[in-house]
Design an enzyme around this catalytic site. Structure first.
Site, short mmCIF file in Angstrom:
data_model
loop_
_atom_site.label_atom_id
_atom_site.label_comp_id
_atom_site.label_asym_id
_atom_site.label_seq_id
_atom_site.Cartn_x
_atom_site.Cartn_y
_atom_site.Cartn_z
N ASP A 105 0.83 -1.22 0.00
CA ASP A 105 0.00 0.00 0.00
C ASP A 105 0.86 1.27 0.00
OD1 ASP A 105 0.79 -0.88 2.63
OD2 ASP A 105 -0.62 0.54 3.52
N GLU A 154 0.23 -1.43 5.70
CA GLU A 154 1.28 -0.93 6.60
C GLU A 154 1.06 0.54 6.92
OE1 GLU A 154 5.04 1.01 7.85
OE2 GLU A 154 3.88 1.45 6.06
ZN LIG Z 1 6.78 2.28 3.86
#
Ligand SMILES: [Zn+2]
Length: 198
Positions: free
Chosen positions: A77, A142
């Protein structure tokens, strides 16, 4: 044209940058990554998490699979954009005359994912073999804290089955010729806090 002479690793990087894995609604189809794994000759599989997200695991079996493995981790992401503040569209992966590539995710951290993959491609095509199994783990979310991604995955039996010995993950860009390495960044450090009621 520039593209006809472009290094195939760069072309692959730019292709990955064009996939809009951007919050708040990332394209986690992962077809691109599965295709690349297959092309390199890596086994790939998905682990479905209770959050509904998938972890993608790619594996290059070592010659001594009982040894603890090397895990090359990266997140898929990227954070959102204010598109009107960009000199080039953030999901076009434009490369200028100087060779600079513009896209959300160039530094954080699609570069690293493609570097892992292209390094393994090169080593495999050179006929290299290593005792330790190498796993690539490609994780979602993340940038939103990992609570629906890696934080769940580390408690799954599929994670323990990777038999991890050492892990690499992202660093940060450096404006100088020095590279920064985050040493033991995620080591637990337990402290006890006593709160007295008086
Ligand atoms: Zn990163």
């Amino acid at each position: 044209t520039m593209s006809s002479s472009e290094n195939p690793s760069t072309s692959l990087f730019r292709e990955y940058l064009r996939i809009r894995t951007v919050h708040p609604d990332p394209d986690y189809g992962n077809q691109f990554l599965v295709r690349v794994a297959k092309d390199i000759g890596l086994e790939s599989r998905k682990v479905k998490l209770s959050s509904g997200r998938d972890i993608l695991v790619m594996t290059w079996q070592g010659t001594d699979p009982k040894l603890k493995s090397v895990i090359l981790n990266s997140h898929i992401d990227v954070v959102p954009v204010y598109e009107d503040l960009w000199t080039h569209p953030p999901f076009a992966a434009h490369k200028d005359e100087a060779g600079n590539i513009y896209a959300r995710g160039t530094q954080d951290m699609k570069c690293v994912t493609i570097q892992y993959l292209e390094a393994l491609r090169q080593l495999k095509s050179d006929g290299s073999h290593f005792p330790r199994t190498i796993h690539l783990t490609l994780v979602p979310d993340e940038e939103t804290g990992g609570h629906t991604g890696m934080e769940l995955f580390v408690d799954y039996p599929e994670f323990k089955d990777l038999n991890p010995g050492i892990t690499l993950d992202e660093g940060l860009a450096s404006p100088t010729e020095e590279f920064s390495v985050f040493y033991g960044e995620k080591c637990p450090w337990w402290i006890t806090v006593h709160c007295r009621g008086d």
